[in-house]
Design a protein around this motif. Structure first.
Motif: not given
Lengths: 353, 353
Positions: A85-86, A94, A100, A103-104, A107, A111, A116-120
């Motif tokens: 569930k990633l 960033l 940003a 990503l908000r 995210s 949620e 779940q968020g995984v970031f790079g």
DNA sequence: ATGAAAGCGCTAACAA
DNA sequence: TTGTTAGCGCTTTCAT
């Protein structure tokens, strides 16, 4: 500290005159099943709220899990279920609030959906993007969100082979994968050009950062130039630096541009640079937009608070992130979605003389 | 499209007059082992570059993996190895560049170490933090990085039980876990007060956002007040709003503060608000720092580009993130690390009349 | 509605 | 230096 074992996984220990229960071994479905007096698969169904079970069973399982402090192991769950569930999210930077914001949005949506968020962060480097994709894929994410539509051949192949859903963000032109959400950067550039021309500016300079890296800024510039060309005009000058976009850089480049070239107005790669330009003009006592018109891109909140609100093009990054996340996890959602942009007139572009 | 099966996991298909190989089934260590003519554990060792194997074996395995397009499944690996290479990072907000900086630092360090960052945003809500910790723990991360040192009782208990390393960031006072990296916010507030007093300001107002939520800002305020008290002074006024910190809010609150109270200078909860205040003063024609001194906190780059550089306190968020990540993954690293802060004199605080 | 059992793909002992 | 094997903790048929 006196202590005795208690059940399979707990240690009862005397500390400060009181007994405390501490967990020693990891609690698993089997433990919960035993405690609740049911089978493992029943526990699994209840925990995931999937399949059928009686209300009584549910309560027993839930309270057993609760009292044992059971924390499901998603690694095992995902392995058994073939998918985690990633959701992996890859952004170039960033430092820039734009990402940003994305990503908000991502995210916030994930949620609510149990993902779940995984970031790079790639630093605008395609090779770094490749490496990130490679690493992320090892976690078998449900989806992977990319910034922009330009990706290395290898990256694309890995992604294609992975049966993992891919969504491209922030650009819609030339999308490589079937899912994308953003806007046309060329159209944004063209809109900026039309606006500046309509307000009487003619000798226009461009100020930007590294165009080889920020390909979306490059697309805007191209759209801008094409629109100028329609009116038989061209840019008076192009001032760029091989550096990350920042307010400071905007200040420096604007000074450089104004000193070297006799421009009436400047089109900036983004608002950060434009704000830097504005602040420099302010300090240098140059009248904006009387002597110098300034046009940004992004619609950052900060531009609106300047003594003269910045003329710019506003994009809704949070919404782009939200939509991308939705596309990522809803099997039926997909396609190329253009959410366009708004021109913000502001007060830094105006008729000359 | 003509097609025939080829090996265990590949499909040979004729498309556009040319044969293409496509993968049908997932490639596993077993496939690579078969292809390379070695055992599974040998493949595992080579892939992880751990244990011993001959150079010849390594080459065979690597080339087999390469040609099959093998992507290791880290879910399985982590499950078998009892720990994932994930590091969870929880920040209260992404709107504030401060946290983006921390993430950059974390991300940069993790990347080089073969770990992956997983992130979550709490919006300054302890309950959201609890939920995030709960979700993250399900992925058995190697470590979990928290912002600040204030956490719910339940959150702390979950973390304690989890045998997962915890690092607290951005604050060092009252750390709950044995690992923390940041600075003393109270000390920063006190330093700001000393500086403002030393430059002759006496009637000082405070402008901030939601103090119930941003507990670190509250600590700075307390440190500031205590320092004033040492000189027999107190704040002339406190102006706050139950809203997220932003440049816009800073503008509004500054106006409010100046109109209502006869202050000589303002101490802001952070630079965003201070910059908003500066821009408002600029537009309102108020002389800074002659009529109004402004003191920020954070040392954002943007403050340095204002016509008068902002007086502020600079903190190194990227370094905090980097160090936190290092503590997270190096078993021997740990402890409470205070990296302090720098006072940036700037030009928005100065002697009065 | 519930339980038993067979994997998911990998790592880590233990042998060889 | 290698291969064999027994799990890791869960989900998922398939019975019951």
């Amino acid at each position: 500290v006196a202590s005795i074992f208690w059940q399979r996984c707990q240690l009862l220990l005397l500390r400060g005159g009181r007994w405390h229960i501490e967990q020693v071994m990891k609690i698993t479905v089997a433990d919960v099943a035993t405690a609740a007096g049911v089978g493992e698969s029943t526990v699994s169904r209840v925990i995931r709220n999937d399949g059928s079970f009686s209300a009584k069973t549910r309560d027993r399982v839930l309270s057993a899990a609760q009292s044992l402090g059971y924390v499901p192991n998603r690694l095992a769950g995902s392995l058994a279920g073939a998918r985690s569930k990633l959701v992996a999210v890859i952004v170039p930077s960033l430092t820039n609030i734009v990402f940003a914001d994305v990503l908000r949005g991502v995210s916030a949506f994930l949620e609510g959906a149990g993902y779940q968020g995984v970031f790079g962060v790639t630093d605008y480097d395609p090779e770094k993007e490749r490496r990130l994709v490679e690493s992320f894929l090892q976690y078998r994410p449900s989806a992977i969100l990319l910034s922009g539509v330009e990706h290395g051949r290898e990256t694309i192949e890995m992604l294609r082979r992975s049966d993992c859903k891919v969504v491209e963000m922030l650009d819609t032109e030339g999308a490589v994968f079937p899912n994308a959400v953003g806007f046309s950067n060329a159209a944004a550039g063209a809109a900026a050009a039309r606006f500046m021309l309509s307000r009487g500016h003619r000798r226009i300079g461009y100020v930007g950062h590294d165009l080889d890296k920020d390909l979306r800024a490059a697309k805007r510039l191209r759209g801008f130039q094409q629109e100028l060309a329609l009116g038989g005009l061209e840019l008076a000058s192009i001032t760029t630096a091989k550096a990350a976009s920042s307010v400071t850089l905007g200040s420096q480049l604007t000074q450089q541009c104004v000193k070297a070239d006799d421009v009436e107005a400047i089109y900036f790669a983004n608002d950060d640079l434009a704000i830097g330009g504005y602040l420099w003009a302010l300090a240098a006592g140059i009248d904006v937009p009387g002597d110098l018109g300034l046009m940004g891109h992004n619609g950052l909140e900060m531009g609106a608070v300047l003594p003269r609100p910045l003329s710019t093009i506003r994009t809704d990054r949070v919404e782009i992130g939200r939509m991308a996340a939705e596309m990522a996890i809803r099997p039926d959602a997909g396609g190329i979605r253009d959410i366009s942009f708004d021109l913000v007139e502001g007060q830094t572009i105006g008729r000359i003389g």
